[in-house]
Design a protein around this motif. Sequence first.
Motif, short mmCIF file in Angstrom:
data_model
loop_
_atom_site.label_atom_id
_atom_site.label_comp_id
_atom_site.label_asym_id
_atom_site.label_seq_id
_atom_site.Cartn_x
_atom_site.Cartn_y
_atom_site.Cartn_z
N ILE A 2 0.84 -1.19 0.00
CA ILE A 2 0.00 0.00 0.00
C ILE A 2 0.88 1.25 0.00
O ILE A 2 1.85 1.33 0.75
CB ILE A 2 -0.92 0.02 1.23
CG1 ILE A 2 -1.78 -1.25 1.27
CG2 ILE A 2 -1.82 1.25 1.22
CD1 ILE A 2 -2.63 -1.36 2.52
N PRO A 96 -8.91 -4.38 -3.14
CA PRO A 96 -8.73 -4.17 -4.59
C PRO A 96 -8.03 -5.35 -5.26
O PRO A 96 -7.15 -6.00 -4.66
CB PRO A 96 -7.87 -2.91 -4.66
CG PRO A 96 -8.18 -2.18 -3.39
CD PRO A 96 -8.39 -3.25 -2.36
N CYS A 99 -4.03 -6.44 -5.33
CA CYS A 99 -3.32 -5.56 -4.40
C CYS A 99 -2.11 -6.25 -3.78
O CYS A 99 -1.20 -5.59 -3.28
CB CYS A 99 -4.26 -5.07 -3.30
SG CYS A 99 -4.94 -6.37 -2.24
N ASN A 102 0.64 -5.74 -6.83
CA ASN A 102 1.05 -4.40 -7.28
C ASN A 102 0.93 -3.40 -6.14
O ASN A 102 0.21 -3.61 -5.17
CB ASN A 102 0.13 -3.93 -8.43
CG ASN A 102 0.16 -4.91 -9.61
OD1 ASN A 102 1.20 -5.14 -10.20
ND2 ASN A 102 -1.00 -5.47 -9.93
N ASP A 103 1.65 -2.30 -6.29
CA ASP A 103 1.52 -1.22 -5.32
C ASP A 103 0.18 -0.53 -5.54
O ASP A 103 -0.14 -0.11 -6.65
CB ASP A 103 2.66 -0.21 -5.50
CG ASP A 103 4.00 -0.78 -5.05
OD1 ASP A 103 3.99 -1.83 -4.40
OD2 ASP A 103 5.04 -0.17 -5.36
N ILE A 104 -0.59 -0.42 -4.46
CA ILE A 104 -1.94 0.14 -4.55
C ILE A 104 -2.06 1.36 -3.62
O ILE A 104 -1.71 1.26 -2.43
CB ILE A 104 -3.01 -0.90 -4.13
CG1 ILE A 104 -2.93 -2.14 -5.01
CG2 ILE A 104 -4.40 -0.30 -4.19
CD1 ILE A 104 -3.33 -1.92 -6.45
N THR A 108 -7.51 3.73 -2.68
CA THR A 108 -8.24 2.72 -3.45
C THR A 108 -9.03 1.79 -2.53
O THR A 108 -10.05 1.22 -2.93
CB THR A 108 -7.27 1.89 -4.30
OG1 THR A 108 -6.47 2.77 -5.10
CG2 THR A 108 -8.01 0.94 -5.23
#
Length: 319
Positions: A2, A96, A99, A102-104, A108
């Motif tokens: 995150i 999401p 998540c 990937n960097d979220i 979000t």
Amino acid sequence: MISDFPTKEDFFKTSEDYLNSSWDSVVELLSEFDEILGVIEDSPHANEADRYWGSAKQTLITATALVQQAVEFYIKGKIVHISPYLLISGNPQSWPKDCSKNDIPFSTFRSIDAQDLIKVHDTVCNERFSDKFIQWNERLRVIRNKAMHTVDKTLTVKPEEVIEFILFAYHYFSEDKDWFKSRRRYLGNTPVNSVRHIKEEETCDSYLVNSLLYEFRIIVNVLSPSLTLRYLNFDKKTRSHHCPNCYKTISKMDFFDHEFMEGIGETYQKKKGMEVYECCICNYSGTFIAQKCGEDDCEGEKLDAKSGLCLSCGFENTL
């Protein structure tokens, strides 16, 4: 992972902006009403004031909803200060997509419901909310929910109620408790004042202070003495004067005339039990000296002890 976590300062800054936006709406209505008061009083029609405020109903309700939004962000800011993860709602299955791969951005993720904010706050923060605050917040929340989810023809909010909502919220959560300091920050960063060329003008600050003094007069007229004392550090029952420091600032406005002072607030009062006066807008403190003004045709006999400024005509005497 995150990313882009908001901070307590981010939430508090946004809350302050919401409160100031709400204040703008109410002050605009009160100012307009003040300007047409003569027309209303001379009108052959009855209940003109009721018609005006009846038409302002939705604006006042929306302004109240902004205060509720500000309170929610203040609470979120206090929770985030403990841990931003506490604001993330739902189990991992509802997070999401991808998540974990990937960097979220934090924004979000779905945040916990507003109705759960006080419970979370009181569980993780050292100081729990008082019963008084919870009751006040519930009243505000009911107005906001009615405004956002239905049409309630019986719902009304008075302008002075919105002002009190704003001041209560700011005093409860802010550290400085100085609402007009917040107003000064906000007005200094409005779109027009954010233009560097305007910001660097010598007269920029004079117009800003003039706006604060005008707002002060409008607001003090509608608030009770107890509220002005509690929230604005101003005693409506005590004699007040124009502040010498504010006067000196606004005198730099283009085409300034001493008569301009008639339309703005007198914010300079003697502190209880002392001989010192203090301005509740700029916090200037000082005393007066009994000396006749040296300006021709001026009968003033009270000068600021620091600058020699005569509050009757604005002339700066040599002391």
